[in-house]
Design an enzyme around this catalytic site. Sequence first.
Site, PDB file in Angstrom:
ATOM      1  N   HIS A 163     -21.872 -12.457  28.085  1.00  0.00           N
ATOM      2  CA  HIS A 163     -21.791 -12.419  29.550  1.00  0.00           C
ATOM      3  C   HIS A 163     -22.796 -11.444  30.153  1.00  0.00           C
ATOM      4  O   HIS A 163     -23.009 -11.452  31.378  1.00  0.00           O
ATOM      5  CB  HIS A 163     -20.371 -12.050  29.995  1.00  0.00           C
ATOM      6  CG  HIS A 163     -19.938 -12.758  31.245  1.00  0.00           C
ATOM      7  ND1 HIS A 163     -20.788 -13.030  32.285  1.00  0.00           N
ATOM      8  CD2 HIS A 163     -18.726 -13.265  31.613  1.00  0.00           C
ATOM      9  CE1 HIS A 163     -20.133 -13.645  33.241  1.00  0.00           C
ATOM     10  NE2 HIS A 163     -18.881 -13.810  32.858  1.00  0.00           N
ATOM     11  N   ARG A 164     -23.424 -10.624  29.354  1.00  0.00           N
ATOM     12  CA  ARG A 164     -24.491  -9.764  29.876  1.00  0.00           C
ATOM     13  C   ARG A 164     -25.716 -10.583  30.259  1.00  0.00           C
ATOM     14  O   ARG A 164     -26.487 -10.186  31.144  1.00  0.00           O
ATOM     15  CB  ARG A 164     -24.902  -8.723  28.830  1.00  0.00           C
ATOM     16  CG  ARG A 164     -23.814  -7.738  28.428  1.00  0.00           C
ATOM     17  CD  ARG A 164     -24.284  -6.873  27.278  1.00  0.00           C
ATOM     18  NE  ARG A 164     -24.659  -7.688  26.110  1.00  0.00           N
ATOM     19  CZ  ARG A 164     -25.194  -7.178  24.995  1.00  0.00           C
ATOM     20  NH1 ARG A 164     -25.449  -5.882  24.915  1.00  0.00           N
ATOM     21  NH2 ARG A 164     -25.487  -7.975  23.979  1.00  0.00           N
TER      22      ARG A 164
END
Length: 360
Positions: A335-336
């Site tokens: 999700h980064r």
Amino acid sequence: MAHAFTLPDLGEGLEEGEITRWLVAEGEAVDEHQPIVEIQTEKATVEIGAPVAGVVLRIIAREGELASIGATLAMIGKRGEQLLHSVTSLPVDEPVAEPLIAVVDSEPLEVLALRRLARELGVDFSTVRGTGTGGQVTEADIRAAVMPGEGRRVPVRGIRRAIVEQVERTHREIPAVTFVEECDFTGVDLDTLVATTLAAVAASLVEYPELNARIEDDDIVLLDRYDLGVAVDTEAGLVVPVVHGCDRLSVAEIDAEIRRLADRARAGSLQPDDLRDSTFTVTSAGKLGGLLVTPLINHPEVAILGLHRIGPRPVVRDGEIVVRDMGNVSVTFDHRVVDGVRAGGFALDLIARLERRSVH
């Protein structure tokens, strides 16, 4: 003149390898470049050849031990040479004059190796009762002194050690999220499903490049190659060989390459190039795939696709209940790097490509 056989640079930024198997014994004559030891890295199992011809005078690194690049693994020289010199003090490729009679810390190498084993196992060497000749401590004595526990102990070695390290790193560094959607596989040839999926993945990644990426320092690197890893289960554990250039190959070519790599993986003969530089991974457990599994991302990649169990299910088509061959597809993503809406878009794009191959 004795020669220190050291662990060479294995490339790929690797700093160490595990001694999984010696292919020769002490006292055995070897030819130059003859494979004499098997090394397991986080990438592959490779055989290392002898740097010179001669006799294996002493094996220093035991099976199951980790060795750093440049560490001395064994000594090779003339038959009859006596080695009591500390090989850890020998620079790489520096010959040692005969006779070798120096003693390190007033103890021969065998005792130093036993002391090292005792430290690794948390055993106080001075308290171990020796059962060898003249009361000498043996390896069995040290292992017997380990505090007994429940169950059977299995050393974490080889591919299993690499899996442990990879999983720990992934769990520690990557905030992972999983998106799941069902796919209609009716009519899709399941014998070539993985190859068909890799071809579709390569096409979808062109449209969603952030899933074909990695983080380097403070940058997100969007990769312009499509080298896709395929998880393969072997007796030794899970490995991920790589099909390079999936965007340039037909489904038949991808399928042939997957089968070649799977055969080599199960035979334990994969080469470093077979496991190098994947950009994205696909995993499928076939009939054992479960209704839903959340695979771990193959670091340093940022996403992985899971194919789960496919079978007949009742679904609604045009207002009627019909039976179709359905299965879930999951995308686990970092999700980064990848936003949820983009991961979902990638999954739906991929599913659309797969369903175009099904029979409606």
